[in-house]
Scaffold this motif. Structure first.
Motif, PDB file in Angstrom:
ATOM      1  N   GLN A   1      -3.394  22.394   4.382  1.00  0.00           N
ATOM      2  CA  GLN A   1      -3.714  21.416   3.464  1.00  0.00           C
ATOM      3  C   GLN A   1      -4.114  19.966   3.585  1.00  0.00           C
ATOM      4  OE1 GLN A   1      -5.463  22.750   0.509  1.00  0.00           O
ATOM      5  NE2 GLN A   1      -4.283  24.627   0.253  1.00  0.00           N
ATOM      6  N   ILE A   2      -5.185  19.233   3.410  1.00  0.00           N
ATOM      7  CA  ILE A   2      -4.967  17.882   4.034  1.00  0.00           C
ATOM      8  C   ILE A   2      -5.038  17.309   2.782  1.00  0.00           C
ATOM      9  CG2 ILE A   2      -6.577  16.199   4.996  1.00  0.00           C
ATOM     10  CD1 ILE A   2      -7.571  18.209   6.670  1.00  0.00           C
ATOM     11  N   PHE A   3      -4.535  16.077   2.550  1.00  0.00           N
ATOM     12  CA  PHE A   3      -4.208  15.281   1.299  1.00  0.00           C
ATOM     13  C   PHE A   3      -4.648  14.272   1.552  1.00  0.00           C
ATOM     14  CE2 PHE A   3      -1.175  18.639   0.788  1.00  0.00           C
ATOM     15  CZ  PHE A   3      -2.282  19.399  -0.488  1.00  0.00           C
ATOM     16  N   LYS A   4      -5.316  12.757   1.101  1.00  0.00           N
ATOM     17  CA  LYS A   4      -5.164  11.402   1.508  1.00  0.00           C
ATOM     18  C   LYS A   4      -4.842  10.913   0.471  1.00  0.00           C
ATOM     19  CE  LYS A   4      -9.039  12.139   4.707  1.00  0.00           C
ATOM     20  NZ  LYS A   4     -10.825  11.494   5.640  1.00  0.00           N
ATOM     21  N   ARG A   5      -4.283   9.573   1.087  1.00  0.00           N
ATOM     22  CA  ARG A   5      -4.973   8.574   0.502  1.00  0.00           C
ATOM     23  C   ARG A   5      -5.471   7.030   1.016  1.00  0.00           C
ATOM     24  NH1 ARG A   5       1.278   6.630   0.423  1.00  0.00           N
ATOM     25  NH2 ARG A   5       1.165   5.472   2.112  1.00  0.00           N
ATOM     26  N   SER A   6      -5.657   6.222  -0.048  1.00  0.00           N
ATOM     27  CA  SER A   6      -6.795   5.104   0.263  1.00  0.00           C
ATOM     28  C   SER A   6      -6.756   4.574   1.922  1.00  0.00           C
ATOM     29  CB  SER A   6      -6.510   3.781  -0.680  1.00  0.00           C
ATOM     30  OG  SER A   6      -5.216   3.541  -0.177  1.00  0.00           O
ATOM     31  N   PRO A   7      -7.638   4.829   2.835  1.00  0.00           N
ATOM     32  CA  PRO A   7      -7.309   4.289   4.342  1.00  0.00           C
ATOM     33  C   PRO A   7      -7.184   2.980   4.500  1.00  0.00           C
ATOM     34  CG  PRO A   7      -9.633   4.114   3.507  1.00  0.00           C
ATOM     35  CD  PRO A   7      -9.282   4.746   2.082  1.00  0.00           C
ATOM     36  N   SER A   8      -6.232   3.405   5.669  1.00  0.00           N
ATOM     37  CA  SER A   8      -6.240   1.999   6.135  1.00  0.00           C
ATOM     38  C   SER A   8      -6.180   1.123   7.707  1.00  0.00           C
ATOM     39  CB  SER A   8      -4.482   1.640   6.098  1.00  0.00           C
ATOM     40  OG  SER A   8      -4.169   1.757   4.864  1.00  0.00           O
ATOM     41  N   CYS A   9      -6.335   0.427   8.272  1.00  0.00           N
ATOM     42  CA  CYS A   9      -6.563   0.338   9.349  1.00  0.00           C
ATOM     43  C   CYS A   9      -5.422   0.661  10.665  1.00  0.00           C
ATOM     44  CB  CYS A   9      -6.994  -0.996   9.949  1.00  0.00           C
ATOM     45  SG  CYS A   9      -7.040  -1.420  11.313  1.00  0.00           S
ATOM     46  N   CYS A  10      -5.531   1.909  11.460  1.00  0.00           N
ATOM     47  CA  CYS A  10      -4.579   1.856  12.622  1.00  0.00           C
ATOM     48  C   CYS A  10      -4.785   1.973  13.793  1.00  0.00           C
ATOM     49  CB  CYS A  10      -4.489   3.560  12.006  1.00  0.00           C
ATOM     50  SG  CYS A  10      -4.391   4.107  10.329  1.00  0.00           S
TER      51      CYS A  10
ATOM     52  N   ASP B   1       1.454  -1.330  -0.039  1.00  0.00           N
ATOM     53  CA  ASP B   1      -0.572   0.248   0.000  1.00  0.00           C
ATOM     54  C   ASP B   1       0.661   1.092  -0.140  1.00  0.00           C
ATOM     55  OD1 ASP B   1      -2.428  -1.538   0.213  1.00  0.00           O
ATOM     56  OD2 ASP B   1      -2.735  -1.010   2.291  1.00  0.00           O
ATOM     57  N   ASP B   2       1.961   1.218   0.971  1.00  0.00           N
ATOM     58  CA  ASP B   2       2.549   2.486   0.876  1.00  0.00           C
ATOM     59  C   ASP B   2       3.895   2.601  -0.803  1.00  0.00           C
ATOM     60  OD1 ASP B   2       4.064   4.660   2.830  1.00  0.00           O
ATOM     61  OD2 ASP B   2       5.810   3.241   1.785  1.00  0.00           O
ATOM     62  N   ILE B   3       3.415   1.405  -1.453  1.00  0.00           N
ATOM     63  CA  ILE B   3       4.282   2.219  -2.438  1.00  0.00           C
ATOM     64  C   ILE B   3       3.359   2.468  -3.506  1.00  0.00           C
ATOM     65  CG2 ILE B   3       4.973   0.374  -4.558  1.00  0.00           C
ATOM     66  CD1 ILE B   3       7.163  -1.126  -2.570  1.00  0.00           C
ATOM     67  N   ASN B   4       2.114   2.121  -3.767  1.00  0.00           N
ATOM     68  CA  ASN B   4       1.628   1.908  -4.385  1.00  0.00           C
ATOM     69  C   ASN B   4       0.008   3.358  -4.641  1.00  0.00           C
ATOM     70  OD1 ASN B   4       2.266  -0.623  -6.106  1.00  0.00           O
ATOM     71  ND2 ASN B   4       0.768  -1.361  -4.760  1.00  0.00           N
ATOM     72  N   ASN B   5       0.139   3.981  -3.504  1.00  0.00           N
ATOM     73  CA  ASN B   5      -0.858   4.737  -3.652  1.00  0.00           C
ATOM     74  C   ASN B   5      -0.300   5.969  -3.381  1.00  0.00           C
ATOM     75  OD1 ASN B   5      -2.483   3.536  -3.507  1.00  0.00           O
ATOM     76  ND2 ASN B   5      -2.518   2.632  -1.009  1.00  0.00           N
ATOM     77  N   LEU B   6      -0.715   7.037  -4.005  1.00  0.00           N
ATOM     78  CA  LEU B   6      -0.678   8.562  -4.155  1.00  0.00           C
ATOM     79  C   LEU B   6      -1.634   9.091  -3.452  1.00  0.00           C
ATOM     80  CD1 LEU B   6       1.146   8.980  -8.187  1.00  0.00           C
ATOM     81  CD2 LEU B   6       1.983   8.533  -6.069  1.00  0.00           C
ATOM     82  N   TYR B   7      -1.341  11.222  -3.626  1.00  0.00           N
ATOM     83  CA  TYR B   7      -2.084  11.595  -2.377  1.00  0.00           C
ATOM     84  C   TYR B   7      -3.152  12.267  -3.030  1.00  0.00           C
ATOM     85  CZ  TYR B   7       0.703  10.802   1.705  1.00  0.00           C
ATOM     86  OH  TYR B   7       1.306   9.918   2.445  1.00  0.00           O
ATOM     87  N   THR B   8      -4.002  12.739  -2.871  1.00  0.00           N
ATOM     88  CA  THR B   8      -5.306  13.451  -3.426  1.00  0.00           C
ATOM     89  C   THR B   8      -5.547  14.634  -2.385  1.00  0.00           C
ATOM     90  OG1 THR B   8      -6.969  12.088  -2.765  1.00  0.00           O
ATOM     91  CG2 THR B   8      -6.075  12.099  -5.031  1.00  0.00           C
ATOM     92  N   GLN B   9      -5.517  15.590  -3.031  1.00  0.00           N
ATOM     93  CA  GLN B   9      -6.256  16.767  -2.063  1.00  0.00           C
ATOM     94  C   GLN B   9      -7.415  16.861  -1.613  1.00  0.00           C
ATOM     95  OE1 GLN B   9      -7.818  20.146  -2.406  1.00  0.00           O
ATOM     96  NE2 GLN B   9      -7.108  21.039  -0.568  1.00  0.00           N
ATOM     97  N   HIS B  10      -7.491  17.000  -0.113  1.00  0.00           N
ATOM     98  CA  HIS B  10      -8.744  16.573   0.369  1.00  0.00           C
ATOM     99  C   HIS B  10     -10.060  18.275   0.900  1.00  0.00           C
ATOM    100  CE1 HIS B  10     -11.984  14.362   2.337  1.00  0.00           C
ATOM    101  NE2 HIS B  10     -11.730  15.401   3.739  1.00  0.00           N
ATOM    102  N   CYS B  11      -9.061  18.605   1.363  1.00  0.00           N
ATOM    103  CA  CYS B  11      -9.550  20.020   2.375  1.00  0.00           C
ATOM    104  C   CYS B  11      -8.716  21.023   2.530  1.00  0.00           C
ATOM    105  CB  CYS B  11     -10.648  20.215   2.696  1.00  0.00           C
ATOM    106  SG  CYS B  11     -10.507  19.234   4.786  1.00  0.00           S
ATOM    107  N   THR B  12      -8.695  22.401   2.806  1.00  0.00           N
ATOM    108  CA  THR B  12      -7.999  23.320   2.852  1.00  0.00           C
ATOM    109  C   THR B  12      -8.822  23.755   3.960  1.00  0.00           C
ATOM    110  OG1 THR B  12      -7.690  24.288   0.289  1.00  0.00           O
ATOM    111  CG2 THR B  12      -7.586  25.648   2.436  1.00  0.00           C
ATOM    112  N   LEU B  13      -7.434  24.104   4.855  1.00  0.00           N
ATOM    113  CA  LEU B  13      -7.718  24.751   6.052  1.00  0.00           C
ATOM    114  C   LEU B  13      -7.974  26.000   6.311  1.00  0.00           C
ATOM    115  CD1 LEU B  13      -7.125  21.691   8.818  1.00  0.00           C
ATOM    116  CD2 LEU B  13      -8.628  21.931   7.632  1.00  0.00           C
ATOM    117  N   ASP B  14      -7.988  27.027   6.828  1.00  0.00           N
ATOM    118  CA  ASP B  14      -8.089  27.519   6.325  1.00  0.00           C
ATOM    119  C   ASP B  14      -8.642  28.896   7.378  1.00  0.00           C
ATOM    120  OD1 ASP B  14     -11.045  28.425   5.562  1.00  0.00           O
ATOM    121  OD2 ASP B  14     -10.777  29.377   3.595  1.00  0.00           O
ATOM    122  N   TYR B  15      -8.755  28.523   8.388  1.00  0.00           N
ATOM    123  CA  TYR B  15      -9.166  29.145   9.736  1.00  0.00           C
ATOM    124  C   TYR B  15      -7.877  30.423  10.626  1.00  0.00           C
ATOM    125  CZ  TYR B  15     -12.256  25.100   8.403  1.00  0.00           C
ATOM    126  OH  TYR B  15     -13.541  24.608   7.664  1.00  0.00           O
ATOM    127  N   HIS B  16      -7.424  30.361  10.488  1.00  0.00           N
ATOM    128  CA  HIS B  16      -5.493  31.259  11.222  1.00  0.00           C
ATOM    129  C   HIS B  16      -5.792  32.566  10.350  1.00  0.00           C
ATOM    130  CE1 HIS B  16      -4.458  28.542  13.936  1.00  0.00           C
ATOM    131  NE2 HIS B  16      -4.215  27.334  13.262  1.00  0.00           N
TER     132      HIS B  16
END
Length: 434
Positions: A412-421, A76-91
């Motif tokens: 900025q928050i970026f996400k890859r495919s979810p995993s159990c943690c 999973d660490d090898i095969n997944n890239l990131y996509t932009q999920h949301c922007t935090l602009d509260y500061h």
């Protein structure tokens, strides 16, 4: 003795054995630091069964299943890239620091506007507002639990907060100047702070009582880390020295004093056998704690601003003011980098390995964050969502979430495919059928 459960630790790979002995439940961890995507897990299973009396042939199917699950995490660490999920602009002002809790469900940002925001990484909503009377420089969660937050401020204090309610539980006083670092001890109920007043302080997590003041440095302490084995504390200072301290005796164990200028960052590997340090003197060094000597001096063309080990301690990465990151294979003592990661147009602020160790992430004053295949030196992804310098980035335990902090006042928050943690990953009961 009877084996009750297998417990998985994904990063670095490890297999926990929960067993009963004399009416008590005990745990034992087997490190699998050599596990890779190409490892023959049947041979690994055989080695474990040959060396561990608890692991018998009757549980071989379950053993191979958990080893396969650990190996899948590396794929999973090898095969997944990131996509932009949301922007935090509260500061209202630049964001200096960012951290994630263990499961990646919350992030905390510290800012020049003297506040911390705790946000939901799924929705981007602000859950809590935490206020100091000075710039927030250090932030951390008490992983793996994440029910407490610690902040360090230019108001000369550090605070511990309830991560659910935002209630300030403790204010840690004692520093005479700005507090730059706030860290939790992963083993004991301790927290540590480091300050421009040339001291580091260790406090009791529950009472806030100061237990120990580290005052042997001659300048600002810029880096502090508790070891994973629970025995030592590492500090690095602008006085060009890196010290390792015994937590029990409060004595200096080792002094690493070969740098010629300010320390920018220092770190321990997972097994607490190596120390890495980066310096304004344009070198990074790798030290062996056991023999108390420098193993490698790695010369660069500009100031080294950050260093990091991968989870196995086999690789070491450096980030420089010239915009280059380098990765070194510590199994070879040539001092030559395995790869040079070139592409940023301005100085770097951070370099860190993904949890599985397949990629390196860098952040830079050029406003970008980049994901690199360190083995080939190829940039796999460029994240260009910021309009100004990126000061910091943090990655979740399983690598599924990446968060950044920028001078443009956003995170900025970026996400890859979810995993159990879970803390130890999935639990397999050897008595259950698969």
């Amino acid at each position: 003795m009877k084996l009750e459960k297998f417990l998985l630790r994904y990063f670095p790979p490890g297999l926990g054995l929960e067993y009963s002995q004399g009416g008590k439940i005990k745990k034992k961890m087997i490190n699998l630091l050599d596990l890779t995507t190409s490892t023959d897990i049947i041979n690994v299973g055989k080695t474990i069964m040959d060396n561990e009396l608890l692991v018998t042939k009757s549980v071989k199917p379950q053993l191979l299943a958990v080893l396969a699950k650990l190996q899948k995490k590396l794929f999973d660490d090898i095969n997944n890239l990131y996509t932009q999920h949301c922007t935090l602009d509260y500061h209202d002002m630049p964001i200096t620091q960012v951290a994630l809790n263990k499961d990646g469900s919350k992030c905390i940002t510290g800012s020049f506007d003297e506040t911390c925001k705790v946000c939901d990484t799924e929705t981007g909503d602000v859950l809590l507002n935490l206020s100091h009377t000075g710039i927030i420089y250090g932030v951390s969660f008490n992983n793996p639990y994440g029910d407490r937050i610690m902040t360090a401020s230019f108001d000369r204090t550090a605070c511990i907060w309830d991560a659910e309610t935002g209630k300030r539980l403790l204010t840690l006083f004692g520093h005479k100047d700005e507090v730059l670092v706030a860290k939790y001890d992963p083993i004991d109920n301790l927290v540590g702070t480091a300050s421009m007043d040339k001291t580091a302080k260790i406090f009791d997590f529950e009472s806030g009582k100061e237990l120990w003041s580290i005052d042997d440095h001659r300048d600002t302490i810029i880096s502090l880390q508790f070891s994973n084995d629970g025995n030592t504390v590492l500090t690095g200072s602008f006085d060009s020295n890196v010290f390792l301290w015994d937590k029990r005796t409060h004595k200096k164990v080792v002094a690493f004093e070969d740098h010629k200028a300010e320390i920018s960052n220092c770190c321990l590997n997972f097994e607490s056998t190596l120390v890495g340090s980066g310096s304004v003197d344009k070198t990074a060094r790798v030290w062996d704690v056991r023999i108390q000597k420098c193993l490698l001096t790695l010369t660069h063309d500009d100031e080294v601003v950050y260093v990091d080990f991968d989870k196995t301690g086999r690789r070491f990465a450096t980030a420089c003011s010239d915009g280059l990151a380098k990765v070194f294979d510590l199994s070879h003592d040539s001092g030559k980098p395995t790869s040079v990661l070139s592409g940023h147009t301005k100085e770097l602020s951070k370099v860190t390995f993904t949890p599985g160790g397949s990629f390196v992430i860098t952040s830079s004053s050029d406003g970008t964050v980049r994901l690199w295949n360190w083995n080939t030196g190829v940039c796999a992804q460029i994240l260009t969502y910021h309009k100004d310098e990126v000061y910091d980035c943090a990655i979740s335990y399983d690598g599924s979430i990446l968060v950044t902090a920028s001078k443009d006042c956003t995170s900025q928050i970026f996400k890859r495919s979810p995993s159990c943690c879970d803390q130890y990953g999935t639990i397999f009961n050897p008595n259950d059928s698969l």
